[in-house]
Design a protein around this motif. Structure first.
Motif, PDB file in Angstrom:
ATOM      1  N   ASP A  38      23.594   0.864  -7.906  1.00  0.00           N
ATOM      2  CA  ASP A  38      24.693   0.465  -6.456  1.00  0.00           C
ATOM      3  C   ASP A  38      23.787   0.646  -5.354  1.00  0.00           C
ATOM      4  O   ASP A  38      23.986   1.071  -4.401  1.00  0.00           O
ATOM      5  N   CYS A  39      23.100   1.998  -5.581  1.00  0.00           N
ATOM      6  CA  CYS A  39      22.643   2.456  -4.249  1.00  0.00           C
ATOM      7  C   CYS A  39      21.007   2.687  -4.513  1.00  0.00           C
ATOM      8  O   CYS A  39      20.227   3.770  -4.121  1.00  0.00           O
ATOM      9  N   ILE A  40      20.553   1.785  -5.197  1.00  0.00           N
ATOM     10  CA  ILE A  40      19.073   1.187  -5.305  1.00  0.00           C
ATOM     11  C   ILE A  40      18.346  -0.005  -4.791  1.00  0.00           C
ATOM     12  O   ILE A  40      19.477  -0.700  -5.717  1.00  0.00           O
ATOM     13  N   VAL A  41      18.384  -0.092  -3.560  1.00  0.00           N
ATOM     14  CA  VAL A  41      17.967  -1.352  -2.426  1.00  0.00           C
ATOM     15  C   VAL A  41      16.554  -1.690  -2.981  1.00  0.00           C
ATOM     16  O   VAL A  41      16.075  -0.999  -2.179  1.00  0.00           O
ATOM     17  N   GLY A  42      16.071  -3.083  -2.744  1.00  0.00           N
ATOM     18  CA  GLY A  42      15.134  -3.084  -2.689  1.00  0.00           C
ATOM     19  C   GLY A  42      14.916  -4.006  -1.215  1.00  0.00           C
ATOM     20  O   GLY A  42      15.784  -4.609  -1.458  1.00  0.00           O
ATOM     21  N   TYR A  43      13.893  -3.968  -1.087  1.00  0.00           N
ATOM     22  CA  TYR A  43      13.492  -4.649   0.247  1.00  0.00           C
ATOM     23  C   TYR A  43      12.070  -5.863   0.379  1.00  0.00           C
ATOM     24  O   TYR A  43      11.825  -5.978  -0.677  1.00  0.00           O
ATOM     25  N   PRO A  44      12.589  -6.792   0.762  1.00  0.00           N
ATOM     26  CA  PRO A  44      12.082  -7.838  -0.098  1.00  0.00           C
ATOM     27  C   PRO A  44      10.225  -8.116   0.295  1.00  0.00           C
ATOM     28  O   PRO A  44       9.978  -7.308   1.159  1.00  0.00           O
ATOM     29  N   GLU A  45       9.344  -9.064  -0.696  1.00  0.00           N
ATOM     30  CA  GLU A  45       8.355  -8.990  -0.953  1.00  0.00           C
ATOM     31  C   GLU A  45       7.493  -9.683   0.735  1.00  0.00           C
ATOM     32  O   GLU A  45       6.646  -8.353   0.745  1.00  0.00           O
ATOM     33  N   GLN A  46       7.798 -10.622   1.200  1.00  0.00           N
ATOM     34  CA  GLN A  46       7.120 -10.288   2.973  1.00  0.00           C
ATOM     35  C   GLN A  46       7.366  -9.218   3.538  1.00  0.00           C
ATOM     36  O   GLN A  46       6.047  -9.325   4.730  1.00  0.00           O
ATOM     37  N   TYR A  47       7.897  -8.282   3.001  1.00  0.00           N
ATOM     38  CA  TYR A  47       7.932  -6.854   4.364  1.00  0.00           C
ATOM     39  C   TYR A  47       6.813  -6.683   3.772  1.00  0.00           C
ATOM     40  O   TYR A  47       6.207  -5.523   4.835  1.00  0.00           O
ATOM     41  N   VAL A  48       5.952  -6.701   2.776  1.00  0.00           N
ATOM     42  CA  VAL A  48       4.825  -5.467   2.406  1.00  0.00           C
ATOM     43  C   VAL A  48       3.094  -6.035   2.951  1.00  0.00           C
ATOM     44  O   VAL A  48       3.453  -6.846   2.885  1.00  0.00           O
ATOM     45  N   HIS A  49       2.563  -4.841   3.615  1.00  0.00           N
ATOM     46  CA  HIS A  49       1.481  -5.020   4.619  1.00  0.00           C
ATOM     47  C   HIS A  49       1.310  -6.172   5.380  1.00  0.00           C
ATOM     48  O   HIS A  49       0.800  -6.974   4.999  1.00  0.00           O
ATOM     49  N   ARG A  50       2.179  -6.545   6.479  1.00  0.00           N
ATOM     50  CA  ARG A  50       2.387  -7.559   7.240  1.00  0.00           C
ATOM     51  C   ARG A  50       2.325  -6.595   8.435  1.00  0.00           C
ATOM     52  O   ARG A  50       2.772  -5.255   8.802  1.00  0.00           O
ATOM     53  N   PRO A  51       1.314  -7.561   9.217  1.00  0.00           N
ATOM     54  CA  PRO A  51       0.802  -6.727  10.203  1.00  0.00           C
ATOM     55  C   PRO A  51       1.935  -6.665  11.760  1.00  0.00           C
ATOM     56  O   PRO A  51       1.841  -5.718  12.363  1.00  0.00           O
ATOM     57  N   HIS A  52       2.905  -7.904  11.955  1.00  0.00           N
ATOM     58  CA  HIS A  52       3.839  -7.328  13.030  1.00  0.00           C
ATOM     59  C   HIS A  52       5.558  -6.813  12.192  1.00  0.00           C
ATOM     60  O   HIS A  52       5.955  -6.907  13.196  1.00  0.00           O
ATOM     61  N   ILE A  53       5.953  -7.066  11.131  1.00  0.00           N
ATOM     62  CA  ILE A  53       6.765  -6.266  11.113  1.00  0.00           C
ATOM     63  C   ILE A  53       6.716  -5.262   9.935  1.00  0.00           C
ATOM     64  O   ILE A  53       5.508  -4.813   9.134  1.00  0.00           O
ATOM     65  N   HIS A  54       8.345  -4.293   9.367  1.00  0.00           N
ATOM     66  CA  HIS A  54       7.258  -3.631   8.429  1.00  0.00           C
ATOM     67  C   HIS A  54       9.123  -2.976   7.460  1.00  0.00           C
ATOM     68  O   HIS A  54       9.345  -3.571   8.343  1.00  0.00           O
ATOM     69  N   PRO A  55       8.580  -2.849   6.354  1.00  0.00           N
ATOM     70  CA  PRO A  55      10.040  -2.898   5.009  1.00  0.00           C
ATOM     71  C   PRO A  55      10.996  -1.667   6.304  1.00  0.00           C
ATOM     72  O   PRO A  55      11.923  -2.363   5.930  1.00  0.00           O
ATOM     73  N   PHE A  56      10.215  -0.563   7.086  1.00  0.00           N
ATOM     74  CA  PHE A  56      12.038  -0.059   7.823  1.00  0.00           C
ATOM     75  C   PHE A  56      12.697  -1.145   8.481  1.00  0.00           C
ATOM     76  O   PHE A  56      13.340  -0.483   8.737  1.00  0.00           O
ATOM     77  N   ASP A  57      12.405  -2.130   9.191  1.00  0.00           N
ATOM     78  CA  ASP A  57      12.521  -2.504  10.108  1.00  0.00           C
ATOM     79  C   ASP A  57      14.001  -3.559   8.971  1.00  0.00           C
ATOM     80  O   ASP A  57      14.921  -3.578   9.437  1.00  0.00           O
ATOM     81  N   TRP A  58      13.874  -3.639   7.757  1.00  0.00           N
ATOM     82  CA  TRP A  58      14.909  -4.224   6.855  1.00  0.00           C
ATOM     83  C   TRP A  58      15.511  -3.436   6.403  1.00  0.00           C
ATOM     84  O   TRP A  58      16.954  -3.282   6.777  1.00  0.00           O
ATOM     85  N   VAL A  59      15.213  -2.532   6.605  1.00  0.00           N
ATOM     86  CA  VAL A  59      15.219  -0.829   5.626  1.00  0.00           C
ATOM     87  C   VAL A  59      17.187  -0.672   7.002  1.00  0.00           C
ATOM     88  O   VAL A  59      17.759   0.115   6.365  1.00  0.00           O
ATOM     89  N   ALA A  60      16.126  -0.628   7.779  1.00  0.00           N
ATOM     90  CA  ALA A  60      17.249  -0.512   9.668  1.00  0.00           C
ATOM     91  C   ALA A  60      18.581  -1.181   9.467  1.00  0.00           C
ATOM     92  O   ALA A  60      19.591  -0.997   9.182  1.00  0.00           O
ATOM     93  N   PHE A  61      18.286  -3.043   9.180  1.00  0.00           N
ATOM     94  CA  PHE A  61      19.178  -3.763   9.422  1.00  0.00           C
ATOM     95  C   PHE A  61      20.219  -3.520   8.152  1.00  0.00           C
ATOM     96  O   PHE A  61      21.510  -3.200   8.247  1.00  0.00           O
ATOM     97  N   ALA A  62      19.662  -2.775   6.883  1.00  0.00           N
ATOM     98  CA  ALA A  62      20.864  -2.703   5.926  1.00  0.00           C
ATOM     99  C   ALA A  62      22.056  -1.839   5.975  1.00  0.00           C
ATOM    100  O   ALA A  62      22.991  -1.729   5.044  1.00  0.00           O
ATOM    101  N   LEU A  63      21.039  -0.338   6.451  1.00  0.00           N
ATOM    102  CA  LEU A  63      21.281   0.682   7.014  1.00  0.00           C
ATOM    103  C   LEU A  63      22.701  -0.124   7.834  1.00  0.00           C
ATOM    104  O   LEU A  63      24.171   0.728   7.569  1.00  0.00           O
ATOM    105  N   ARG A  64      22.769  -0.599   9.116  1.00  0.00           N
ATOM    106  CA  ARG A  64      23.555  -1.286   9.420  1.00  0.00           C
ATOM    107  C   ARG A  64      24.332  -2.062   9.206  1.00  0.00           C
ATOM    108  O   ARG A  64      25.720  -1.890   8.860  1.00  0.00           O
ATOM    109  N   GLU A  65      24.208  -2.875   8.460  1.00  0.00           N
ATOM    110  CA  GLU A  65      25.330  -3.804   7.423  1.00  0.00           C
ATOM    111  C   GLU A  65      26.008  -3.307   6.650  1.00  0.00           C
ATOM    112  O   GLU A  65      26.806  -3.058   6.242  1.00  0.00           O
ATOM    113  N   ARG A  66      25.783  -1.774   6.233  1.00  0.00           N
ATOM    114  CA  ARG A  66      26.783  -0.673   5.579  1.00  0.00           C
ATOM    115  C   ARG A  66      27.385   0.211   6.409  1.00  0.00           C
ATOM    116  O   ARG A  66      28.382   0.853   5.973  1.00  0.00           O
TER     117      ARG A  66
END
Length: 393
Positions: A81-109
């Motif tokens: 439960d301490c290992i968190v995966g970000y979605p595939e659609q965030y990988v190698h995209r020009p206008h979004i970054h995986p840390f966008d998702w990570v930041a929201f995941a930290l906010r949710e917690r």
């Protein structure tokens, strides 16, 4: 687990102690060597963004690509439960970054506000922390004051535990087998790439029942006139009579590295190389005689510089650096450098790659040792002959 839970707990406690001293309420870890040191996580996944969130209190969280996070439990000691995966659609995209998702995941917690009470440390010089990653965190978490952690975990890693020393001794066995393969294979008429292949095979096969890992750096083989330049690899050219070949490589075991460099001449050794080899050998021996706990690092540099001066030589670059865990592209720890300007003081179980590399005009010479500071002196991890090597006449 590779190490005991007590050892992992002690590592985290040391990291948090330094965090407190640096005024950090949280730390974001992106260097794969430091992720491995804290969590044991080990995979070739560092080409995509990943990080470990280390709060001042409470469990750490490992964020990785979903396809990697699903199996991360196989190497890390962290609970699932301490290992968190970000979605595939965030990988190698020009206008979004995986840390966008990570930041929201930290906010949710509900982990953003507690970390905002102080500064949040970033590994600003990590090879795998990009400007885009930094921008994502700045934009997504405006509450945080993001600051450089100044290699915080790397400095914790400088002094090795007994278990780590044993792994480095294992890596040394692999290293010697790789160097033996190099010396056996390199000869007049042999392609450089074939020698590199023999070295790589030995690095992975290992020795004496100890398996090898992929090293952080490929075999380096500056040859002939090109030996006046470090960090060259290989070509498909054949070795020629009269050439000197600088061999720099490492053994890796469970991600711990022990590097080694030697110089091999094919045929009669030129007088200028012989003289350079004598100077380097004397310099390395002078440095080794100074090693013991409590000695300032600059004293090692002084011993080296004084010895070289007797030969009318000087070396502007550092003569060594701290080693241990390594991932591409480097096996150094980016902390202590053996040079006149370094203010560090030697302590027991510090480990270094002591490298006497001299690059002249159209020729060069390297001799190195991986060493440990003992309670009263020095241990060299390998026992490979410390001399200029020669094949043929």
């Amino acid at each position: 687990m590779l190490f005991s839970q007590e050892e992992y707990d002690a590592r985290l406690a040391c990291v948090r102690s330094r965090m407190a001293k640096q005024g950090l309420s949280a730390l974001l870890v992106t260097d794969p060597s430091n992720i491995y040191y804290l969590t044991g996580y080990n995979a070739w996944s560092f080409y995509t963004p990943q990080l470990v969130f280390v709060p001042s209190d409470g469990p750490m969280l490992l964020f990785a690509r979903a396809m990697d996070a699903g199996g991360a439990f196989r190497t890390t000691w962290l609970p699932e439960d301490c290992i968190v995966g970000y979605p595939e659609q965030y990988v190698h995209r020009p206008h979004i970054h995986p840390f966008d998702w990570v930041a929201f995941a930290l906010r949710e917690r509900f982990l953003i506000a507690p970390a905002a009470k102080g500064c949040v440390g970033l590994e600003m010089d990590s090879h795998f922390f990009s400007p885009k990653a930094y921008r994502s965190l700045v934009n997504a978490i405006p509450e945080w004051t993001l600051v450089d952690s100044f290699e915080l975990i790397n400095w914790v890693r400088v002094i090795k535990s007994p278990a780590e020393i044993q792994l480095m001794r294992g890596a040394a066995q692999v290293c010697m087998a790789a160097m033996e393969a190099a010396v056996e294979t390199i000869d007049v008429g042999v392609r450089q790439c074939d020698a590199a292949a023999a070295i790589s095979r030995a690095q992975i096969t290992g020795a004496n029942g100890i398996g090898g890992d992929y090293p952080s750096i490929v075999p380096m083989l500056p040859t002939g006139e090109a030996a006046d330049t470090p960090h060259l690899t290989w070509s498909e050219d054949c070795f020629e009579a009269g050439q000197s070949v600088v061999i720099e490589l490492a053994g890796a075991h469970k991600r711990y590295h022990t590097p080694l460099a030697r110089t091999l001449t094919l045929g009669k050794t030129p007088a200028n190389v012989v003289r350079l080899a004598d100077a380097v050998s004397d310099g390395i021996n002078a440095v080794l005689s100074e090693v013991q706990p409590g000695v300032p690092v600059r004293e090692l540099a002084r011993a080296w510089n004084w010895t070289l001066a007797k030969y009318g030589l000087e070396k502007p670059s550092r003569i060594g650096y701290s080693i241990g865990i390594g991932y591409p592209p480097d096996w150094g720890e980016r902390t202590i450098s053996i040079r006149s300007e370094d203010e560090s003081v030697l302590a027991e179980n510090m480990t270094f790659h002591l490298i006497g590399g001299m690059w002249m005009d159209n020729y060069g010479y390297e001799l190195s040792e991986s060493i440990r500071v003992t309670s009263d002196g020095v241990e060299t991890f390998t026992s490979f002959p410390r001399e200029l090597l020669q094949k043929g006449s």
